[in-house]
Design an enzyme around this catalytic site. Sequence first.
Site, PDB file in Angstrom:
ATOM      1  CG  ASP A 145      35.888  37.910  41.549  1.00 58.14           C
ATOM      2  OD1 ASP A 145      36.717  38.794  41.273  1.00 58.14           O
ATOM      3  OD2 ASP A 145      35.485  37.701  42.713  1.00 58.14           O
ATOM      4  CD  GLU A 157      37.935  42.156  39.466  1.00 61.62           C
ATOM      5  OE1 GLU A 157      38.421  42.993  40.245  1.00 61.62           O
ATOM      6  OE2 GLU A 157      36.963  41.439  39.755  1.00 61.62           O
ATOM      7  CG  ASP A 196      34.249  35.604  45.947  1.00 62.81           C
ATOM      8  OD1 ASP A 196      35.144  36.412  45.654  1.00 62.81           O
ATOM      9  OD2 ASP A 196      34.005  35.248  47.111  1.00 62.81           O
TER      10      ASP A 196
END
Length: 174
Positions: free
Chosen positions: A8, A68, A140
């Site tokens: 992420d 991502e 996160d």
Amino acid sequence: MAVILGIDPGSRLTGFGVIRYQHGQAQYLGSGCIRMQTEAALPQRLKTIYQGVSEVITQYQPDEFAIEQVFMAHNPDSALKLGQARGAAIVAAVNQDLPVFEYSARQIKQAVVGTGGAEKNQVQQMVMHMLKLNATPQADAADALAVALCHAHTNQSMINMAGQARKTVRRRLR
């Protein structure tokens, strides 16, 4: 069996999550965050991301790397910084000859929670449940684990679809 590293990305905090996926079961291997010094200039932050992701790769020896995709934020400057953070992480993976897979935030939430519009706390809870964790991972890190889980589920779906296609072809050949 595959060991999957999920990322992420962020220019201040980059989450990572590592799972082992085998026979439809995900096993937690590790997670955490690569933290940048808030006063550091962007090039130094990118170096920190690159070095941190490289260390995680060396430690866990993943087979696949999932990250991502950039989403367009209200602030174009933030989107550019996020894109650069992604780039630093991707270069770390490519330098280790890992295949790179990218997923949108919506795809990740859909795969883990069942709805593309899920909230962060819903993602955290589902990651905790799916990986049988005793505590809620930091946001996160949970997002990074969700990226890894999304990749595992996507791969499994592709394998299942390929198997169905082979069965159909065999039936037609008879």
